[in-house]
Design an enzyme around this catalytic site. Structure first.
Site, PDB file in Angstrom:
ATOM      1  N   HIS A 516      28.313 111.268  91.227  1.00 36.28           N
ATOM      2  CA  HIS A 516      27.759 110.473  92.322  1.00 36.28           C
ATOM      3  C   HIS A 516      27.411 109.045  91.881  1.00 36.28           C
ATOM      4  O   HIS A 516      26.329 108.559  92.196  1.00 36.28           O
ATOM      5  CB  HIS A 516      26.471 111.123  92.857  1.00 36.28           C
ATOM      6  N   HIS A 560      23.782 114.469  98.390  1.00 36.83           N
ATOM      7  CA  HIS A 560      25.218 114.274  98.143  1.00 36.83           C
ATOM      8  C   HIS A 560      25.658 113.079  98.991  1.00 36.83           C
ATOM      9  O   HIS A 560      25.383 113.031 100.186  1.00 36.83           O
ATOM     10  CB  HIS A 560      25.972 115.555  98.466  1.00 36.83           C
TER      11      HIS A 560
HETATM   12  C1  LIG Z   1      34.555 115.954  91.485  1.00 31.52           C
HETATM   13  C2  LIG Z   1      33.663 115.310  92.505  1.00 31.52           C
HETATM   14  C3  LIG Z   1      32.797 116.113  93.244  1.00 31.52           C
HETATM   15  C4  LIG Z   1      31.969 115.528  94.208  1.00 31.52           C
HETATM   16  N1  LIG Z   1      31.256 116.344  95.052  1.00 31.52           N
HETATM   17  C5  LIG Z   1      30.653 115.792  96.146  1.00 31.52           C
HETATM   18  C6  LIG Z   1      30.099 116.621  97.157  1.00 31.52           C
HETATM   19  O1  LIG Z   1      30.172 117.862  97.096  1.00 31.52           O
HETATM   20  N2  LIG Z   1      29.515 116.010  98.225  1.00 31.52           N
HETATM   21  C7  LIG Z   1      29.437 114.644  98.349  1.00 31.52           C
HETATM   22  O2  LIG Z   1      28.873 114.147  99.330  1.00 31.52           O
HETATM   23  N3  LIG Z   1      29.961 113.850  97.386  1.00 31.52           N
HETATM   24  C8  LIG Z   1      30.591 114.382  96.322  1.00 31.52           C
HETATM   25  N4  LIG Z   1      31.196 113.571  95.405  1.00 31.52           N
HETATM   26  C9  LIG Z   1      31.000 112.108  95.502  1.00 31.52           C
HETATM   27  C10 LIG Z   1      31.736 111.447  96.660  1.00 31.52           C
HETATM   28  O3  LIG Z   1      33.028 111.961  96.819  1.00 31.52           O
HETATM   29  C11 LIG Z   1      31.756 109.943  96.390  1.00 31.52           C
HETATM   30  O4  LIG Z   1      30.425 109.493  96.257  1.00 31.52           O
HETATM   31  C12 LIG Z   1      32.404 109.139  97.507  1.00 31.52           C
HETATM   32  O5  LIG Z   1      33.705 109.574  97.780  1.00 31.52           O
HETATM   33  C13 LIG Z   1      32.422 107.670  97.093  1.00 31.52           C
HETATM   34  O6  LIG Z   1      33.033 106.926  98.088  1.00 31.52           O
HETATM   35  P1  LIG Z   1      33.604 105.481  97.777  1.00 31.52           P
HETATM   36  O7  LIG Z   1      34.279 105.004  99.028  1.00 31.52           O
HETATM   37  O8  LIG Z   1      32.528 104.671  97.187  1.00 31.52           O
HETATM   38  O9  LIG Z   1      34.656 105.692  96.600  1.00 31.52           O
HETATM   39  P2  LIG Z   1      35.851 106.693  96.415  1.00 31.52           P
HETATM   40  O10 LIG Z   1      35.793 107.813  97.392  1.00 31.52           O
HETATM   41  O11 LIG Z   1      35.900 107.061  94.981  1.00 31.52           O
HETATM   42  O12 LIG Z   1      37.122 105.826  96.814  1.00 31.52           O
HETATM   43  C14 LIG Z   1      37.555 104.672  96.147  1.00 31.52           C
HETATM   44  C15 LIG Z   1      39.050 104.535  96.423  1.00 31.52           C
HETATM   45  O13 LIG Z   1      39.486 103.268  95.987  1.00 31.52           O
HETATM   46  C16 LIG Z   1      40.718 103.408  95.297  1.00 31.52           C
HETATM   47  N5  LIG Z   1      40.813 102.284  94.354  1.00 31.52           N
HETATM   48  C17 LIG Z   1      40.030 102.046  93.285  1.00 31.52           C
HETATM   49  N6  LIG Z   1      40.410 100.928  92.654  1.00 31.52           N
HETATM   50  C18 LIG Z   1      41.456 100.441  93.359  1.00 31.52           C
HETATM   51  C19 LIG Z   1      42.281  99.297  93.193  1.00 31.52           C
HETATM   52  N7  LIG Z   1      42.088  98.427  92.196  1.00 31.52           N
HETATM   53  N8  LIG Z   1      43.278  99.100  94.083  1.00 31.52           N
HETATM   54  C20 LIG Z   1      43.488  99.970  95.110  1.00 31.52           C
HETATM   55  N9  LIG Z   1      42.727 101.076  95.301  1.00 31.52           N
HETATM   56  C21 LIG Z   1      41.723 101.301  94.435  1.00 31.52           C
HETATM   57  C22 LIG Z   1      40.574 104.750  94.590  1.00 31.52           C
HETATM   58  O14 LIG Z   1      41.826 105.265  94.183  1.00 31.52           O
HETATM   59  C23 LIG Z   1      39.892 105.571  95.682  1.00 31.52           C
HETATM   60  O15 LIG Z   1      40.812 106.145  96.560  1.00 31.52           O
HETATM   61  C24 LIG Z   1      32.000 114.111  94.408  1.00 31.52           C
HETATM   62  C25 LIG Z   1      32.868 113.318  93.667  1.00 31.52           C
HETATM   63  C26 LIG Z   1      33.713 113.903  92.732  1.00 31.52           C
HETATM   64  C27 LIG Z   1      34.663 113.024  91.969  1.00 31.52           C
END
Ligand SMILES: Cc1cc2nc3c(=O)[nH]c(=O)nc-3n(C[C@H](O)[C@H](O)[C@H](O)COP(=O)(O)OP(=O)(O)OC[C@H]3O[C@@H](n4cnc5c(N)ncnc54)[C@H](O)[C@@H]3O)c2cc1C
Length: 586
Positions: A516, A560
């Site tokens: 997270h 979460h």
């Molecule tokens: C194994 C695991 C279990 C988890 N379990 C839970 C859970 O049960 N419940 C919950 O609420 N949360 C959970 N989380 C956390 C949750 O999924 C994340 O907090 C959330 O998805 C973050 O959202 P975000 O948009 O910040 O980033 P992310 O969802 O990580 O998305 C970022 C995106 O940007 C893309 N990206 C990055 N850099 C670049 C670039 N330079 N160019 C183009 N694209 C790029 C990545 O490939 C990715 O697709 C978990 C995470 C993981 C990894």
């Protein structure tokens, strides 16, 4: 439409370019492209989620860990608080980002967490009451007629919303989870029952609501926000393309403008650029968003100069303030009164039969996430963890600790091999109001070199004492008479530890991440000398550039994060529409 290579883009100009299709990016791309007059490009480094079986089958989510072609496969630096261990630090690299690979537990965040956010950034638009409409806009509780009794006892559907993200109770409720609910009802006190944790009060024990639709399939951001709109003529979705940096395009009264996005499909591939006439929105997540900012000359001046990057905007807090919930497994042996899924994981024909059931009907064990019950609780008010500090939680509706119950040996969290025989339960425990703070920094100006990730786990007294308490709470919870005769004993160093010193030693050897990471490009009040973003998510001292993802929280929420990121992103989409006089929908 979905495009696989930047050379195939139909245009080099869009109104908005969104970087990263994780939790936040698809919300922004979907909502902005609701207006047919607006053109949007969503760029994702990873591949399509379609046909990726392990992203679809809820129960198999852990099989993607610790390494997979659809993960970034990051590793932390050695963790001082964890006896120098390094940790695998997964992020999704696929459409849907980490929502396509996460463990599916749904929380929307406590009222106190949102109210603290509003107060810290001095913007009442982030208060719990103000964002409530975005909670309703983002999610929808779904259930089948067969679940009527389960729902009446374990959720409050009327408080839920009408949005695209489907959340549900387990399709195949497990006996063990009903015991957890009964134990909290009988214990009360610091372990209260909470019918529905989406009420705004995030303290208490409950059945888990998961990001799973009635078809038994994971409802990621790709499923909820991209699939239904991917054929809009004004929306292009470019996959397998990594944004390498943003390029300065001019100077406005707010500061330098960064409307040009550079990208490539691989380290040695040709670099392309695309222009965003209105805004670039960074949604690359808490590790990659600060990396992109720094590669673009936005960050700590001296750190950028060290890597021969021209500092354009001096914002020393980029990549600082990294926060995460430390997590650890507590294993217990159980006797034959409790049949657990250990037998399914060890037996190939049972495994294949459950998978076949999911494939034919979307039902059975594999339509469940790997946890069906959990709870958040508060530290005792006289806990020594509070000595010398003010309570790090946001208020009484937020927990300090979390206990997540699993009806089997969850070998996935800390990579312990599953014992060859016997039945187990696992209680994964976490500190959800941690005070440790880490960093994301560059090690190179090459965008394809991974950044240095230091979550600095268990580097404060509070975090270590809180982790000790949650281990003891696990024993207390399982000593409820509800479990009489079912738990046959502790298993492994964490649950076998007796004294505080033994528990601390075991904790330092066992803690991993719950994945997270947040807060590396944090909001702060307009004009504040700290933080990276103003409260409208615009990057300070720049023009045409916003961040919308898990980086933006000044304090990690005590739950979460995905549900609260959807809420942030839904409001961000309205803020962007208002800024550009685009009609805001209901
Ligand atoms: C194994 C695991 C279990 C988890 N379990 C839970 C859970 O049960 N419940 C919950 O609420 N949360 C959970 N989380 C956390 C949750 O999924 C994340 O907090 C959330 O998805 C973050 O959202 P975000 O948009 O910040 O980033 P992310 O969802 O990580 O998305 C970022 C995106 O940007 C893309 N990206 C990055 N850099 C670049 C670039 N330079 N160019 C183009 N694209 C790029 C990545 O490939 C990715 O697709 C978990 C995470 C993981 C990894």
């Amino acid at each position: 439409k979905i495009i696989n290579n930047p050379s195939q883009l139909g245009s080099s100009h869009y109104d908005f370019v969104v970087v990263g299709a994780g939790a936040a990016g698809p919300v922004i791309a979907n909502r902005l492209s609701e207006s047919p007059d607006v053109t949007v490009l969503l760029i994702e480094a990873g591949v399509s989620n379609v046909d990726q079986l392990l992203t679809m089958v809820p129960f198999l989510a852990p099989s993607l860990q610790p390494r997979s072609p659809i993960l970034w496969n990051y590793t932390t630096v050695p963790q001082k608080g964890l006896n120098g261990r390094t940790l695998d630090y997964s992020r999704g690299r696929v459409l849907g980002g980490s929502t396509s690979v996460n463990f599916l537990i749904y929380n929307r965040g406590s009222d106190d967490d949102f109210d603290r956010l509003a107060s810290v950034v001095q913007d009442s638009g982030w208060s719990a009451s103000s964002v409530h409409k975005y909670f309703l806009k983002s999610e929808q509780f779904v259930s089948s007629p067969a679940q009527a009794k389960l729902v009446s006892q374990n959720a409050d559907p009327k408080i839920h919303g009408h949005g695209p993200v489907k959340v549900s109770l387990p399709a195949s409720p497990l006996f063990f989870d009903s015991l957890v609910v009964n134990a909290s009802k009988s214990l009360g006190g610091r372990f209260p029952f909470n019918l529905d944790l989406q009420s705004g009060n995030n303290v208490g024990f409950s059945r888990v609501q998961s990001f799973i639709g009635l078809d038994g399939r994971r409802c990621s951001s790709a499923v909820a926000y991209i699939e239904p709109v991917q054929n809009r003529p004004n929306l292009d979705i470019l996959i397998q393309t990594q944004v390498t940096r943003l390029i300065k395009t001019g100077v406005t009264t707010r500061g330098p403008a960064f409307n040009k996005v550079e990208m490539a499909s691989g380290p040695s591939a040709k670099r392309f650029t695309v222009m965003a006439s209105k805004e670039v929105i960074l949604s690359a997540g808490s590790l990659n968003t600060p990396q992109i900012l720094m590669l673009s000359g936005i960050g700590d001046r001296s750190a950028l100069e060290e890597f021969d990057i021209e500092p354009i905007v001096n914002l020393p807090d980029v990549g600082k303030n990294l926060q995460d919930h430390p997590l650890m497994s507590n294993y217990f042996m159980v006797n034959s009164g409790l049949s657990t899924w250990d037998d399914v994981l060890r037996n190939t024909s049972a495994f294949n039969s459950d998978l076949a059931q999911w494939q034919s009907s979307g039902g059975g064990l594999f339509a469940n996430a790997i946890t069906g019950s959990y709870g958040f609780n508060r530290l005792p008010t006289d806990s020594a963890a509070f000595n010398g500090i003010s309570d790090p939680s946001s208020g009484p509706k937020s927990g300090h600790l979390e206990l997540i119950f699993h009806d089997g040996f969850t070998a996935t969290v800390d990579a312990q091999p599953q014992p060859p025989k016997g039945n187990f339960i696992t209680v994964n425990t976490a500190v959800v109001s941690p005070t440790s703070r880490g960093t994301v920094t560059l090690v190179s100006k090459d965008p394809f070199t991974f950044p240095k990730i230091d979550p600095a786990f268990l580097t404060t007294n509070f975090d270590i004492l809180a982790m000790n308490q949650v281990v003891k709470d696990t024993h207390t919870f399982l000593s409820s008479r509800t479990f009489n005769g079912l738990i046959s004993g502790p298993f492994g160093p964490v649950t076998e530890a007796k004294t505080d010193a033994e528990i601390t030693a075991a904790v330092r050897d066992a803690v991993v991440t719950i994945w997270h990471p947040t807060s590396t490009a944090s909001m702060s009040p307009r004009g504040a000398s700290w933080g990276v973003l103003d409260s409208d998510l615009l990057v300070k001292k720049t023009s045409g550039l916003r961040v919308v993802d898990a980086s933006v929280f000044p304090h990690i929420f005590s739950s979460h994060p995905t549900g609260s990121i959807y809420i942030i992103a839904e409001r961000a989409a309205d803020l962007i529409k208002e800024a550009w006089s685009i009609p805001v929908g209901p």
